[in-house]
Each structure stands twice: as structure tokens, then as C-alpha cells.
Design a protein around this motif. Structure first.
Motif, PDB file in Angstrom:
ATOM      1  N   THR A 100       0.829  -1.190   0.000  1.00 45.73           N
ATOM      2  CA  THR A 100       0.000   0.000   0.000  1.00 45.73           C
ATOM      3  C   THR A 100       0.868   1.245   0.000  1.00 45.73           C
ATOM      4  O   THR A 100       1.903   1.286   0.664  1.00 45.73           O
ATOM      5  CB  THR A 100      -0.961   0.016   1.204  1.00 45.73           C
ATOM      6  OG1 THR A 100      -1.787   1.186   1.135  1.00 45.73           O
ATOM      7  CG2 THR A 100      -0.213   0.024   2.528  1.00 45.73           C
ATOM      8  N   SER A 101       0.432   2.226  -0.754  1.00 45.55           N
ATOM      9  CA  SER A 101       1.053   3.535  -0.746  1.00 45.55           C
ATOM     10  C   SER A 101      -0.069   4.549  -0.533  1.00 45.55           C
ATOM     11  O   SER A 101      -0.832   4.828  -1.455  1.00 45.55           O
ATOM     12  CB  SER A 101       1.775   3.816  -2.064  1.00 45.55           C
ATOM     13  OG  SER A 101       2.201   5.163  -2.108  1.00 45.55           O
ATOM     14  N   VAL A 102      -0.160   5.044   0.698  1.00 38.87           N
ATOM     15  CA  VAL A 102      -1.259   5.947   1.024  1.00 38.87           C
ATOM     16  C   VAL A 102      -1.182   7.215   0.184  1.00 38.87           C
ATOM     17  O   VAL A 102      -2.186   7.681  -0.354  1.00 38.87           O
ATOM     18  CB  VAL A 102      -1.241   6.291   2.526  1.00 38.87           C
ATOM     19  CG1 VAL A 102      -2.318   7.322   2.854  1.00 38.87           C
ATOM     20  CG2 VAL A 102      -1.447   5.029   3.358  1.00 38.87           C
ATOM     21  N   SER A 103       0.017   7.773   0.027  1.00 41.23           N
ATOM     22  CA  SER A 103       0.165   9.035  -0.699  1.00 41.23           C
ATOM     23  C   SER A 103      -0.181   8.886  -2.172  1.00 41.23           C
ATOM     24  O   SER A 103      -0.743   9.791  -2.779  1.00 41.23           O
ATOM     25  CB  SER A 103       1.584   9.565  -0.551  1.00 41.23           C
ATOM     26  OG  SER A 103       2.516   8.635  -1.080  1.00 41.23           O
ATOM     27  N   ASP A 104       0.152   7.748  -2.771  1.00 44.34           N
ATOM     28  CA  ASP A 104      -0.125   7.512  -4.187  1.00 44.34           C
ATOM     29  C   ASP A 104      -1.482   6.862  -4.416  1.00 44.34           C
ATOM     30  O   ASP A 104      -1.931   6.773  -5.564  1.00 44.34           O
ATOM     31  CB  ASP A 104       0.947   6.612  -4.800  1.00 44.34           C
ATOM     32  CG  ASP A 104       2.255   7.341  -5.035  1.00 44.34           C
ATOM     33  OD1 ASP A 104       3.201   6.727  -5.547  1.00 44.34           O
ATOM     34  OD2 ASP A 104       2.318   8.542  -4.693  1.00 44.34           O
ATOM     35  N   GLY A 105      -2.104   6.381  -3.370  1.00 49.10           N
ATOM     36  CA  GLY A 105      -3.353   5.648  -3.549  1.00 49.10           C
ATOM     37  C   GLY A 105      -3.141   4.329  -4.264  1.00 49.10           C
ATOM     38  O   GLY A 105      -4.037   3.802  -4.925  1.00 49.10           O
ATOM     39  N   ASP A 106      -1.955   3.787  -4.144  1.00 44.93           N
ATOM     40  CA  ASP A 106      -1.570   2.583  -4.868  1.00 44.93           C
ATOM     41  C   ASP A 106      -1.720   1.364  -3.948  1.00 44.93           C
ATOM     42  O   ASP A 106      -1.303   1.396  -2.797  1.00 44.93           O
ATOM     43  CB  ASP A 106      -0.113   2.729  -5.324  1.00 44.93           C
ATOM     44  CG  ASP A 106       0.299   1.643  -6.290  1.00 44.93           C
ATOM     45  OD1 ASP A 106       1.519   1.472  -6.486  1.00 44.93           O
ATOM     46  OD2 ASP A 106      -0.587   0.975  -6.850  1.00 44.93           O
ATOM     47  N   VAL A 107      -2.330   0.309  -4.489  1.00 47.42           N
ATOM     48  CA  VAL A 107      -2.481  -0.943  -3.755  1.00 47.42           C
ATOM     49  C   VAL A 107      -2.142  -2.094  -4.698  1.00 47.42           C
ATOM     50  O   VAL A 107      -2.549  -2.084  -5.861  1.00 47.42           O
ATOM     51  CB  VAL A 107      -3.912  -1.125  -3.209  1.00 47.42           C
ATOM     52  CG1 VAL A 107      -4.054  -2.488  -2.527  1.00 47.42           C
ATOM     53  CG2 VAL A 107      -4.251  -0.024  -2.215  1.00 47.42           C
ATOM     54  N   TYR A 108      -1.395  -3.057  -4.182  1.00 47.77           N
ATOM     55  CA  TYR A 108      -1.012  -4.219  -4.976  1.00 47.77           C
ATOM     56  C   TYR A 108      -1.369  -5.489  -4.224  1.00 47.77           C
ATOM     57  O   TYR A 108      -1.224  -5.554  -2.992  1.00 47.77           O
ATOM     58  CB  TYR A 108       0.498  -4.201  -5.239  1.00 47.77           C
ATOM     59  CG  TYR A 108       1.050  -5.536  -5.682  1.00 47.77           C
ATOM     60  CD1 TYR A 108       1.649  -6.392  -4.755  1.00 47.77           C
ATOM     61  CD2 TYR A 108       0.948  -5.949  -7.004  1.00 47.77           C
ATOM     62  CE1 TYR A 108       2.129  -7.623  -5.138  1.00 47.77           C
ATOM     63  CE2 TYR A 108       1.433  -7.185  -7.395  1.00 47.77           C
ATOM     64  CZ  TYR A 108       2.024  -8.020  -6.459  1.00 47.77           C
ATOM     65  OH  TYR A 108       2.500  -9.251  -6.848  1.00 47.77           O
ATOM     66  N   TYR A 109      -1.843  -6.487  -4.961  1.00 47.27           N
ATOM     67  CA  TYR A 109      -2.060  -7.834  -4.423  1.00 47.27           C
ATOM     68  C   TYR A 109      -1.497  -8.859  -5.390  1.00 47.27           C
ATOM     69  O   TYR A 109      -1.694  -8.765  -6.610  1.00 47.27           O
ATOM     70  CB  TYR A 109      -3.558  -8.127  -4.220  1.00 47.27           C
ATOM     71  CG  TYR A 109      -4.217  -7.298  -3.157  1.00 47.27           C
ATOM     72  CD1 TYR A 109      -5.028  -6.215  -3.488  1.00 47.27           C
ATOM     73  CD2 TYR A 109      -4.039  -7.593  -1.806  1.00 47.27           C
ATOM     74  CE1 TYR A 109      -5.643  -5.453  -2.525  1.00 47.27           C
ATOM     75  CE2 TYR A 109      -4.652  -6.831  -0.815  1.00 47.27           C
ATOM     76  CZ  TYR A 109      -5.442  -5.763  -1.188  1.00 47.27           C
ATOM     77  OH  TYR A 109      -6.040  -5.002  -0.216  1.00 47.27           O
ATOM     78  N   GLU A 110      -0.803  -9.823  -4.832  1.00 52.35           N
ATOM     79  CA  GLU A 110      -0.363 -10.957  -5.624  1.00 52.35           C
ATOM     80  C   GLU A 110      -1.593 -11.740  -6.065  1.00 52.35           C
ATOM     81  O   GLU A 110      -2.592 -11.806  -5.336  1.00 52.35           O
ATOM     82  CB  GLU A 110       0.598 -11.807  -4.786  1.00 52.35           C
ATOM     83  CG  GLU A 110       1.377 -12.847  -5.565  1.00 52.35           C
ATOM     84  CD  GLU A 110       0.639 -14.162  -5.661  1.00 52.35           C
ATOM     85  OE1 GLU A 110      -0.131 -14.488  -4.732  1.00 52.35           O
ATOM     86  OE2 GLU A 110       0.803 -14.858  -6.676  1.00 52.35           O
ATOM     87  N   ASN A 111      -1.536 -12.338  -7.239  1.00 52.34           N
ATOM     88  CA  ASN A 111      -2.738 -12.950  -7.838  1.00 52.34           C
ATOM     89  C   ASN A 111      -3.405 -13.985  -6.945  1.00 52.34           C
ATOM     90  O   ASN A 111      -4.642 -14.049  -6.868  1.00 52.34           O
ATOM     91  CB  ASN A 111      -2.389 -13.585  -9.176  1.00 52.34           C
ATOM     92  CG  ASN A 111      -2.263 -12.562 -10.286  1.00 52.34           C
ATOM     93  OD1 ASN A 111      -2.816 -11.466 -10.186  1.00 52.34           O
ATOM     94  ND2 ASN A 111      -1.542 -12.910 -11.335  1.00 52.34           N
ATOM     95  N   SER A 112      -2.615 -14.781  -6.265  1.00 52.16           N
ATOM     96  CA  SER A 112      -3.204 -15.882  -5.491  1.00 52.16           C
ATOM     97  C   SER A 112      -3.942 -15.409  -4.237  1.00 52.16           C
ATOM     98  O   SER A 112      -4.688 -16.186  -3.637  1.00 52.16           O
ATOM     99  CB  SER A 112      -2.120 -16.888  -5.102  1.00 52.16           C
ATOM    100  OG  SER A 112      -1.261 -16.347  -4.131  1.00 52.16           O
ATOM    101  N   VAL A 113      -3.750 -14.144  -3.847  1.00 48.26           N
ATOM    102  CA  VAL A 113      -4.409 -13.650  -2.633  1.00 48.26           C
ATOM    103  C   VAL A 113      -5.517 -12.651  -2.941  1.00 48.26           C
ATOM    104  O   VAL A 113      -6.229 -12.216  -2.030  1.00 48.26           O
ATOM    105  CB  VAL A 113      -3.401 -13.027  -1.648  1.00 48.26           C
ATOM    106  CG1 VAL A 113      -2.256 -13.991  -1.363  1.00 48.26           C
ATOM    107  CG2 VAL A 113      -2.888 -11.689  -2.131  1.00 48.26           C
ATOM    108  N   LYS A 114      -5.662 -12.275  -4.195  1.00 49.24           N
ATOM    109  CA  LYS A 114      -6.707 -11.313  -4.561  1.00 49.24           C
ATOM    110  C   LYS A 114      -8.081 -11.850  -4.169  1.00 49.24           C
ATOM    111  O   LYS A 114      -8.407 -13.004  -4.420  1.00 49.24           O
ATOM    112  CB  LYS A 114      -6.662 -11.043  -6.067  1.00 49.24           C
ATOM    113  CG  LYS A 114      -5.519 -10.151  -6.504  1.00 49.24           C
ATOM    114  CD  LYS A 114      -5.558  -9.900  -8.003  1.00 49.24           C
ATOM    115  CE  LYS A 114      -4.401  -9.013  -8.419  1.00 49.24           C
ATOM    116  NZ  LYS A 114      -4.382  -8.808  -9.900  1.00 49.24           N
ATOM    117  N   GLY A 115      -8.855 -10.994  -3.536  1.00 52.67           N
ATOM    118  CA  GLY A 115     -10.184 -11.392  -3.094  1.00 52.67           C
ATOM    119  C   GLY A 115     -10.202 -12.056  -1.727  1.00 52.67           C
ATOM    120  O   GLY A 115     -11.268 -12.239  -1.139  1.00 52.67           O
TER     121      GLY A 115
END
Length: 126
Positions: free
Chosen positions: A51-66
Motif C-alpha cells: 500500500t502507498s497511502v500518498s499515491d493511492g496505490d495498492v497491490y495484491y499478488e494474484n493468489s491472494v486477490k479477493g
């Protein structure tokens, strides 16, 4: 001195949930990317979420999405990883890390993170 302290790991059954916490000192989680990585025995460390609060960026690895959700409590300078519907393949040591001072954006490569916590064990087994 920058410190990251993880907590919340444990032994759970498949389908259970856990919430990991990463308490960050010195570095403000509002301004730098904070990521969760995991490393299972015999495997390379992999990025799970960021997570990057300032950029509003969020990443999830495919196997954990959802199933996994990353969040921040900026008043506590803490980043959480809520893990639902856990599977045996989620078993690993989970680490949090920050990119301070190199960057605010989320990246997936561990070499781009400067500070690391000590890790917390998550074991999913029946």
C-alpha cells in the motif's frame, strides 16, 4: 532508527482468518510504500501486498486477490494484512517492509525495500 514490528501470526485451519499487524516507527506510513512479503520453506520471498497511502496505490499478488486486504491506520502508523479463507499454501513467514527513503510507489521486488521486520509465522493446517 526505523523499526517494523509484525504481530498476529499463528496456527489456523484452512478457511480461517488472521490479521497481521505491522507497527512502523520513524517512517510515516502516509508517505512511503509499505509491503507485506512472505517466504515459505525452500521458496523465494514474494510480495503479497503493498500500500502507498500518498499515491493511492495498492497491490495484491494474484493468489491472494479477493482473500487478503491491506489497510493502514495512520493514527497508529500501522499497516494491517487481513487474511481470509486461508489455505495451506499460504503457510509462510510473513514480513513487512518499507521503501523509505527510496520511494512512495509499490514495487514487487524485495531488493527495493530498505527496512524489514523480523517476520511472523503463519501456518495453515488441518
Amino acid at each position: 532508527q526505523v523499526q517494523l514490528v509484525e504481530s498476529g501470526g499463528g496456527l489456523v485451519q484452512p478457511g480461517d482468518s488472521l490479521r497481521l499487524s505491522c507497527a512502523v516507527s520513524v517512517v510515516n506510513v502516509n508517505y512511503y510504500a509499505v509491503a507485506w512479503f512472505r517466504q515459505a520453506p525452500g521458496k523465494e520471498r514474494e510480495a503479497v501486498s503493498c500500500t502507498s497511502v500518498s499515491d493511492g496505490d495498492v497491490y495484491y499478488e494474484n493468489s491472494v486477490k479477493g482473500r487478503f486486504t491491506i489497510s493502514s491506520d495512520t493514527s497508529k502508523n500501522t499497516v494491517y494484512l487481513t487474511m481470509n479463507t486461508l489455505k495451506p499454501e499460504d503457510t509462510a513467514v510473513y514480513y513487512c517492509a518499507t521503501r523509505s527513503p527510496r520511494g512512495r510507489s509499490c514495487v514487487e521486488t524485495s531488493i527495493d525495500y530498505d527496512y524489514w521486520g523480523q517476520g511472523t509465522q503463519v501456518t495453515v493446517s488441518s
